[in-house]
Write an enzyme that holds these catalytic residues in place. Structure first.
Site, PDB file in Angstrom:
ATOM      1  N   GLU A 170      42.140  55.712  55.529  1.00  0.00           N
ATOM      2  CA  GLU A 170      41.101  56.559  56.326  1.00  0.00           C
ATOM      3  C   GLU A 170      40.693  57.498  56.017  1.00  0.00           C
ATOM      4  O   GLU A 170      39.269  57.617  55.950  1.00  0.00           O
ATOM      5  CB  GLU A 170      41.684  56.388  57.709  1.00  0.00           C
ATOM      6  CG  GLU A 170      42.078  55.524  58.778  1.00  0.00           C
ATOM      7  CD  GLU A 170      40.724  54.391  58.719  1.00  0.00           C
ATOM      8  OE1 GLU A 170      39.861  54.465  58.749  1.00  0.00           O
ATOM      9  OE2 GLU A 170      41.691  52.858  58.438  1.00  0.00           O
ATOM     10  N   GLU A 175      36.833  48.409  50.681  1.00  0.00           N
ATOM     11  CA  GLU A 175      38.255  48.763  51.900  1.00  0.00           C
ATOM     12  C   GLU A 175      39.558  48.596  49.941  1.00  0.00           C
ATOM     13  O   GLU A 175      40.205  49.366  50.409  1.00  0.00           O
ATOM     14  CB  GLU A 175      38.252  47.559  52.790  1.00  0.00           C
ATOM     15  CG  GLU A 175      38.109  47.413  53.885  1.00  0.00           C
ATOM     16  CD  GLU A 175      37.991  48.330  54.482  1.00  0.00           C
ATOM     17  OE1 GLU A 175      39.569  49.313  54.283  1.00  0.00           O
ATOM     18  OE2 GLU A 175      36.895  49.274  55.328  1.00  0.00           O
TER      19      GLU A 175
END
Lengths: 194, 299
Positions: free
Chosen positions: B140, B216
């Protein structure tokens, strides 16, 4: 001379090629991966339908007359689900692999080739973080023509496995050994005699 | 002097991202031009609505996920990890939030690095060990470091504009033609306009999803660089996916005896994958394994 080797093991290998790949990597198993053979390899054979345990054992013994007994020491046992285990003993991995390769030929010649389920190579690995010796397995499955890792954890009756370690094992050797990457094929064998 | 961790470059990934963004830029450019030709008024109204939505949504993300910002006293372990990781990444420390949800998940929000927050659900805290939690937080934090929230916001902006426009068009197709245009052309013009917004939404949606998947991968890579433990993230991902299901429990001896009935399941690149914002766990784990191998060389 390259810094990094780009060679990659073929994804699928026949029985003799796979056994040769296992034997050829004995140095790597010991030196890079810190794993040593337990001095055994087991070939697992499915019984034919309606065959009793003694019949299976006799059938395997008969087929194995083709093996050179002076070179290889082996025992035949039948487990509780009726599968036959031929356990070959030798301290050196290359010779174990070579013996397993020969056994494949012998079973194929006896018409049992279709019924060979797996060649099981057990290894010892010292888990430094948990301070204990862990038994890890490489199974060659003729069905998919590839090796799959298997690490049972604790009592086999609990049927628990250390999947994280299996993933690491596969990643560490996939360039050298024909391994199956689909984890859906990583079947366990619980309560093995090796 | 303190040096933030360099993530290293994955040129192939960068090239792909660039091409995807170029494609999106082209698509949106053409779309805006057509929309402007068709009706500047509709376009302007749609733009204003979406801009208002976006400026509000930023503040609403945390609230909608039922996340609550926690202090270092409430969650010392979490704060310590975020502290260390953001320092390593060279970004200001983001706010730390916990979302009271049993579904294990984590997310990053914020329109800039200064306004960023990382949030984890209580479900995530329950099932991950410390190494895995750190790896997820690092993922994150690399999203924040590479400004992914902002990139994805811009990338999907015009997609929402197209969606808003097409609902206008539907509206005017049903009730349209009142007073102003009574000619026969009006119907077909609206149909063409609808078709254009439809194409933009499909193609744009695919490109945005592709870009998101690349980001990602890049955040996974960033997390590996931050923690030096790619396999911790791999293990966390598998745990989240419940991948224990994909590892068979059935004994090989039993499988082999029903070999004749064994049918290989057809696996291919499904349509769902094209529109999926995240790559499959299997693909991510495979890349993480590669990073682990590369790092093993450096250790």
């Amino acid at each position: 001379m390259c810094l990094i080797s780009f060679k990659r093991a073929p994804k699928h290998s026949t029985w003799p090629d796979a056994m040769a790949a296992m034997g050829g990597n004995s140095e790597r198993f010991v030196q890079q991966l810190d794993t040593t053979t337990t001095g055994e390899v087991a070939v697992l054979v499915r019984p034919s339908p309606d065959q009793s345990h003694t019949q299976t054992k006799a059938e395997l013994e008969r087929a194995l007359t083709g093996m050179d007994r002076t070179k290889h020491h082996f025992d035949v046992t039948v487990d509780e689900v009726g599968h036959g285990w031929v356990i070959l003993k030798n301290e050196h991995l290359p010779e174990l692999a070579q013996g397993a390769a020969q056994m494949g030929d012998v079973f194929a010649a006896a018409g049992l080739g279709e019924r060979v389920v797996a060649a099981v190579f057990p290894f010892r690995w010292h888990d430094a973080t948990k301070q204990r010796d862990q038994r890890i397995y490489w199974l060659y499955q003729p069905r998919i023509r590839a090796f799959t890792p298997f690490v049972p954890e604790g009592d086999p009756s609990n049927e628990r496995r250390d999947h994280d370690l299996e993933v690491r094992m596969e990643a560490a050797i996939r360039r050298e050994l024909p391994t199956e990457r689909q984890t859906a094929e990583w079947f366990p064998i619980w309560g093995m005699p090796v | 002097m303190f040096q933030p961790v360099q993530f290293g470059r994955d040129n192939q990934l960068r090239t792909r991202m660039f091409i995807t963004m170029l494609g999106l830029g082209l698509l949106y450019g053409v779309f805006m031009w057509i929309a402007w030709q068709y009706s500047p008024m509709y376009l302007s109204i749609a733009l204003v609505i979406v801009i208002i939505q976006f400026s509000l949504s930023d503040r609403m993300v945390l609230a909608s996920m039922r996340a609550r910002v926690v202090t270092a006293y409430e969650a010392p372990k979490l704060h310590k990890m975020v502290d260390e990781l953001s320092m390593k990444a060279g970004i200001p420390k983001p706010k730390v939030a916990i979302s009271d949800m049993s579904t294990p998940n984590a997310f990053a929000t914020g329109r800039s690095q200064k306004h960023a927050a990382v949030a984890v659900t209580t479900g995530l805290l329950n099932i991950l060990d410390d190494d895995e939690l750190e790896a997820v937080l690092a993922h994150e934090i690399s999203h924040i470091k590479t400004k992914d929230v902002i990139v994805m916001t811009y990338a999907s902006f015009f997609l929402i504009v197209a969606a808003t426009l097409s609902s206008f068009l539907m509206f005017s197709a049903i009730f349209g033609g009142m007073g102003r245009s009574r000619n026969n052309n009006a119907g077909s013009v609206i149909m063409i306009a609808l078709l254009v917004t439809f194409i933009v939404r499909i193609v744009g949606g695919m490109l945005v999803a592709t870009l998101s998947r690349y980001r990602e991968f890049s955040a996974d890579r960033g997390a590996s660089a931050l923690t030096q433990k790619p396999m911790a993230l791999a293990s966390a991902l598998q745990r989240l996916q419940g991948s224990m299901v994909s590892v068979p429990k059935q004994d090989l001896r039993k499988v082999e005896s029903m070999n004749a009935f064994f049918i290989m399941s057809a696996v291919g690149l499904g349509l769902a994958e094209l529109f999926s914002s995240h790559p499959s766990t299997a693909k991510r784990v495979q890349r993480l394994q590669q990073y682990d191998q590369q790092m093993a060389f450096l250790r």
